[in-house]
Design a protein around this motif. Structure first.
Motif, PDB file in Angstrom:
ATOM      1  N   TYR A 178      -5.644  -9.630   5.651  1.00  0.00           N
ATOM      2  CA  TYR A 178      -6.252  -9.551   6.976  1.00  0.00           C
ATOM      3  C   TYR A 178      -5.527 -10.576   7.841  1.00  0.00           C
ATOM      4  N   VAL A 179      -4.899 -10.086   8.909  1.00  0.00           N
ATOM      5  CA  VAL A 179      -4.116 -10.977   9.771  1.00  0.00           C
ATOM      6  C   VAL A 179      -5.023 -11.407  10.923  1.00  0.00           C
ATOM      7  N   GLU A 180      -5.442 -12.668  10.831  1.00  0.00           N
ATOM      8  CA  GLU A 180      -6.513 -13.151  11.703  1.00  0.00           C
ATOM      9  C   GLU A 180      -6.199 -12.997  13.197  1.00  0.00           C
ATOM     10  N   ASP A 181      -5.026 -13.466  13.623  1.00  0.00           N
ATOM     11  CA  ASP A 181      -4.762 -13.457  15.074  1.00  0.00           C
ATOM     12  C   ASP A 181      -4.594 -12.042  15.636  1.00  0.00           C
ATOM     13  N   LEU A 182      -4.225 -11.090  14.793  1.00  0.00           N
ATOM     14  CA  LEU A 182      -4.053  -9.712  15.267  1.00  0.00           C
ATOM     15  C   LEU A 182      -5.324  -8.886  15.051  1.00  0.00           C
ATOM     16  N   ASP A 183      -6.238  -9.438  14.242  1.00  0.00           N
ATOM     17  CA  ASP A 183      -7.468  -8.738  13.856  1.00  0.00           C
ATOM     18  C   ASP A 183      -7.145  -7.364  13.259  1.00  0.00           C
ATOM     19  N   GLU A 184      -6.194  -7.346  12.332  1.00  0.00           N
ATOM     20  CA  GLU A 184      -5.848  -6.094  11.657  1.00  0.00           C
ATOM     21  C   GLU A 184      -5.237  -6.378  10.281  1.00  0.00           C
ATOM     22  N   ILE A 185      -5.074  -5.304   9.504  1.00  0.00           N
ATOM     23  CA  ILE A 185      -4.500  -5.476   8.163  1.00  0.00           C
ATOM     24  C   ILE A 185      -2.984  -5.343   8.259  1.00  0.00           C
ATOM     25  N   GLY A 186      -2.288  -6.275   7.606  1.00  0.00           N
ATOM     26  CA  GLY A 186      -0.828  -6.223   7.598  1.00  0.00           C
ATOM     27  C   GLY A 186      -0.296  -6.434   6.194  1.00  0.00           C
ATOM     28  N   TRP A 187       1.011  -6.229   6.059  1.00  0.00           N
ATOM     29  CA  TRP A 187       1.675  -6.381   4.759  1.00  0.00           C
ATOM     30  C   TRP A 187       2.808  -7.394   4.898  1.00  0.00           C
ATOM     31  N   PHE A 188       2.870  -8.333   3.989  1.00  0.00           N
ATOM     32  CA  PHE A 188       3.908  -9.367   3.989  1.00  0.00           C
ATOM     33  C   PHE A 188       4.842  -9.157   2.802  1.00  0.00           C
ATOM     34  N   LEU A 189       6.128  -9.281   3.057  1.00  0.00           N
ATOM     35  CA  LEU A 189       7.115  -9.225   1.973  1.00  0.00           C
ATOM     36  C   LEU A 189       7.374 -10.660   1.532  1.00  0.00           C
ATOM     37  N   ILE A 190       7.037 -10.967   0.272  1.00  0.00           N
ATOM     38  CA  ILE A 190       7.122 -12.357  -0.187  1.00  0.00           C
ATOM     39  C   ILE A 190       7.950 -12.456  -1.471  1.00  0.00           C
ATOM     40  N   ASP A 191       8.949 -13.329  -1.419  1.00  0.00           N
ATOM     41  CA  ASP A 191       9.813 -13.554  -2.579  1.00  0.00           C
ATOM     42  C   ASP A 191       8.997 -14.165  -3.719  1.00  0.00           C
ATOM     43  N   ARG A 192       9.273 -13.767  -4.942  1.00  0.00           N
ATOM     44  CA  ARG A 192       8.459 -14.217  -6.084  1.00  0.00           C
ATOM     45  C   ARG A 192       8.510 -15.738  -6.288  1.00  0.00           C
ATOM     46  N   HIS A 193       9.591 -16.370  -5.797  1.00  0.00           N
ATOM     47  CA  HIS A 193       9.737 -17.808  -6.022  1.00  0.00           C
ATOM     48  C   HIS A 193       9.085 -18.656  -4.930  1.00  0.00           C
ATOM     49  N   VAL A 229       5.906  -7.428   7.574  1.00  0.00           N
ATOM     50  CA  VAL A 229       6.836  -6.297   7.687  1.00  0.00           C
ATOM     51  C   VAL A 229       6.159  -4.977   8.051  1.00  0.00           C
ATOM     52  N   GLU A 230       4.833  -4.953   7.922  1.00  0.00           N
ATOM     53  CA  GLU A 230       4.162  -3.667   8.134  1.00  0.00           C
ATOM     54  C   GLU A 230       2.755  -3.929   8.652  1.00  0.00           C
ATOM     55  N   ARG A 231       2.322  -3.122   9.618  1.00  0.00           N
ATOM     56  CA  ARG A 231       0.947  -3.246  10.123  1.00  0.00           C
ATOM     57  C   ARG A 231       0.242  -1.927   9.906  1.00  0.00           C
ATOM     58  N   LYS A 232      -1.020  -2.027   9.496  1.00  0.00           N
ATOM     59  CA  LYS A 232      -1.762  -0.797   9.186  1.00  0.00           C
ATOM     60  C   LYS A 232      -1.896   0.048  10.444  1.00  0.00           C
ATOM     61  N   SER A 233      -1.437   1.300  10.313  1.00  0.00           N
ATOM     62  CA  SER A 233      -1.457   2.183  11.468  1.00  0.00           C
ATOM     63  C   SER A 233      -2.901   2.534  11.833  1.00  0.00           C
ATOM     64  N   LYS A 234      -3.145   2.680  13.129  1.00  0.00           N
ATOM     65  CA  LYS A 234      -4.492   3.056  13.588  1.00  0.00           C
ATOM     66  C   LYS A 234      -4.704   4.557  13.354  1.00  0.00           C
ATOM     67  N   GLU A 235      -3.562   5.272  13.182  1.00  0.00           N
ATOM     68  CA  GLU A 235      -3.674   6.725  12.988  1.00  0.00           C
ATOM     69  C   GLU A 235      -4.002   7.046  11.530  1.00  0.00           C
ATOM     70  N   LYS A 236      -4.434   8.289  11.304  1.00  0.00           N
ATOM     71  CA  LYS A 236      -4.719   8.738   9.941  1.00  0.00           C
ATOM     72  C   LYS A 236      -3.414   8.636   9.129  1.00  0.00           C
TER      73      LYS A 236
END
Ligand SMILES: Cc1cc2nc3c(=O)[nH]c(=O)nc-3n(C[C@H](O)[C@H](O)[C@H](O)COP(=O)(O)OP(=O)(O)OC[C@H]3O[C@@H](n4cnc5c(N)ncnc54)[C@H](O)[C@@H]3O)c2cc1C
Length: 386
Positions: A178-193, A229-236
Motif C-alpha cells: 500500500y503506497v501511502e502518499d498515492l493511496d493505492e496499491i503498487g509494486w516495487f522491484l527489489i534486489d534480493r541483497h 515499477v507498477e501501479r494497480k490499474s483502476k480498470e478491470k
C-alpha cells in the motif's frame, strides 16, 4: 505405455524446446529425495534451469528469448511438473511474469528493458511476493498491510509476505504494498541483497514442499522512487493467460501418477493371481478412467491456450474460460492421482513409492488462484448476464 505428450508436440520447434524441459524434469526428479523432505528448492536444479536458458524463453527474440506462445509455455511446464511439480510451479511464476510484463506492457519501457536484459544475459529469476497473512489470496482484493511510506526521494517499505515461492533463490522480488502518499496499491522491484530484506524459513507444508515458499520480511527497506515499477490499474484487470501454468503444473503431476500407476500395474503380481494386476478388470477400469479424464483435461487446456495464441482479439473476453480451465484441470488432476493411489493400494501410502508425494502435491492446486468458489461465481454471473 502411450506417452501422453506425443499428442501435443506438433513440430520441430516444440520438440527442441520440449527437450529442454525434459532435461530440467530429469534433474528435478533426481533431487526430490532431498527437496521434498527438507522443503527446499535445489540449487543444482536451478543451475540446470539456467544452463538451458529457460528463464529467458518467454522473452521476445529481440531480448534474446524464444517468445514462447502460451501453448508452448504450458507444454514445457507440464513436462517439468512430471519430474517435480514444485520446480515447475516455482519457475513457472518467473516465466509467466516475464510473459505478462512483455505482453501487457505493465511497466515503463526502461524498467522492463533493464530487467529483461538481466534475465536474458544472466538468466536472473524473479517472482511476485503478494500474499500476506491478513489478506490471504491477493485475488480476493484485500489491501496489503505491507506499507510504502514516502520519505523525500525514497520509499521505506515494511511488511511480511507469505508463500513466496523460491524466496531464497530469487534475484529480484516484485513486492506489492500500500503506497501511502498515492493511496493505492503498487509494486516495487527489489534486489534480493537489499538491506532490510530477509527470508524467514516458515515453509513447512503438506505438499509442494520443494517450492520453498518462505516468508519474505521487509524491515524498513529503503528504495528509490523509481523502484515503484507498477501501479494497480483502476480498470478491470485483463485476463491472464500465463496463469494457466498452474493447471499445467498439476496436470503434469497427474500424468506422472498415471505413468507410475500403469507401470506398477504391469509389474505387480501378487501370489493370488497368475498375471500382473494390469489384467484385472477393476484395475483396467481405473486406468480407463484416468485416460479419459486426462484426455479431457489436456484437450480443454491446450485448446484454450491455442485460442489465446491464435485469436488475440478474443483475449479480453477469455477470463471466465481461463478460470474454468484452472478449476476443471486442477480438480481432474486430483481425481487422477486418487485413482493412481487406488491402483497402487496400500503401498501407495509408503514413502518408498512416489504416489503419496503426488497426492500431497496435487492438493495444493486448490489453493493457487483463482480459487474454485470464485470461478464458479464468475461463470454463474456470466451465464446470467444479458
Ligand atoms: C504451493 C504454493 C505456492 C505459492 N506461491 C506463491 C507466490 O510465489 N507468491 C504469492 O504471492 N503467493 C503464492 N501462493 C499463495 C496463493 O496464491 C494464495 O494466496 C494462498 O494459497 C492463500 O490462499 P487461500 O485461499 O488459502 O487463503 P485465504 O484467502 O486466506 O482464504 C482462506 C479461506 O477463506 C476463504 N476466503 C478468504 N477470503 C474470502 C473472500 N473474500 N470471499 C470468500 N471466501 C474467502 C477462502 O475460500 C478459504 O476457504 C502460493 C500458494 C501455494 C499453495
Amino acid at each position: 505405455m502411450v506417452d501422453l505428450f506425443d499428442n501435443w508436440i506438433k513440430n520441430d520447434r516444440h520438440q527442441r524446446l520440449f527437450e529442454k524441459a525434459e532435461r530440467i524434469a530429469k534433474e528435478a526428479k533426481a533431487q526430490v529425495s532431498r527437496t521434498d523432505p527438507e522443503a527446499v528448492f535445489s540449487h543444482r536444479t536451478l543451475k540446470v534451469i539456467k544452463q538451458e536458458k529457460y528463464p529467458s524463453l518467454t522473452l521476445s527474440a529481440a531480448y534474446g528469448g524464444e517468445d514462447l506462445s502460451l501453448y508452448e509455455f504450458l507444454l514445457l511446464q507440464e513436462k517439468i511438473a512430471e519430474g517435480d511439480g514444485s520446480v515447475a510451479l516455482s519457475i513457472g511464476w518467473h516465466l509467466g511474469i516475464m510473459k505478462e510484463l512483455k505482453e501487457d506492457k505493465l511497466w515503463r519501457k526502461n524498467d522492463f528493458d533493464r530487467l529483461a536484459k538481466e534475465v536474458a544475459e544472466e538468466q536472473k529469476v524473479v517472482n511476485r511476493a503478494a500474499t500476506e497473512p491478513a489478506t490471504g489470496s491477493p485475488t480476493r482484493g484485500g489491501v496489503p498491510e505491507t506499507k510504502a511510506v514516502r520519505n523525500g526521494d525514497r520509499y521505506i517499505i515494511t511488511g511480511r509476505k507469505t508463500f513466496t515461492s523460491m524466496a531464497d533463490h530469487l534475484d529480484y522480488y516484485i513486492v506489492s504494498a500500500y503506497v501511502e502518499d498515492l493511496d493505492e496499491i503498487g509494486w516495487f522491484l527489489i534486489d534480493r541483497h537489499h538491506p532490510g530484506l530477509t527470508v524467514d524459513k516458515t515453509w513447512d507444508t503438506l505438499g509442494m514442499r520443494g517450492t520453498e515458499s518462505d516468508d519474505l520480511v521487509l524491515d524498513g527497506v529503503e528504495v528509490n522512487l523509481s523502484d515503484l515499477v507498477e501501479r494497480k490499474s483502476k480498470e478491470k484487470p485483463a485476463p491472464k493467460g500465463w496463469l494457466l501454468h498452474i493447471p499445467a503444473c498439476y496436470l503434469g503431476i497427474a500424468t506422472a501418477a498415471r505413468n507410475d500407476a500403469i507401470e506398477f500395474a504391469q509389474n505387480f503380481q501378487p501370489n493370488s493371481l497368475d498375471t500382473p494386476i494390469a489384467e484385472v478388470g477393476h484395475i483396467q477400469d481405473k486406468i480407463g478412467e484416468m485416460e479419459w479424464k486426462l484426455l479431457q483435461a489436456h484437450s480443454f487446456m491446450y485448446t484454450v491456450a491455442r485460442k489465446w495464441d491464435e485469436e488475440p482479439d478474443q483475449r479480453k473476453q477469455m477470463g471466465a474460460e481461463l478460470a474454468a480451465v484452472k478449476l476443471a484441470v486442477t480438480n481432474t488432476a486430483a481425481e487422477v492421482v486418487d485413482l493412481a493411489m487406488r491402483i497402487a493400494g496400500g503401498r501407495g501410502l509408503s514413502k518408498q513409492y512416489p504416489f503419496e508425494k503426488y497426492y500431497r502435491d496435487v492438493r495444493a492446486g486448490l489453493h493457487n488462484p483463482p480459487m474454485d468458489d470464485a470461478v464458479v461465481k464468475m461463470l454463474a454471473k456470466q451465464a446470467l448476464s444479458e
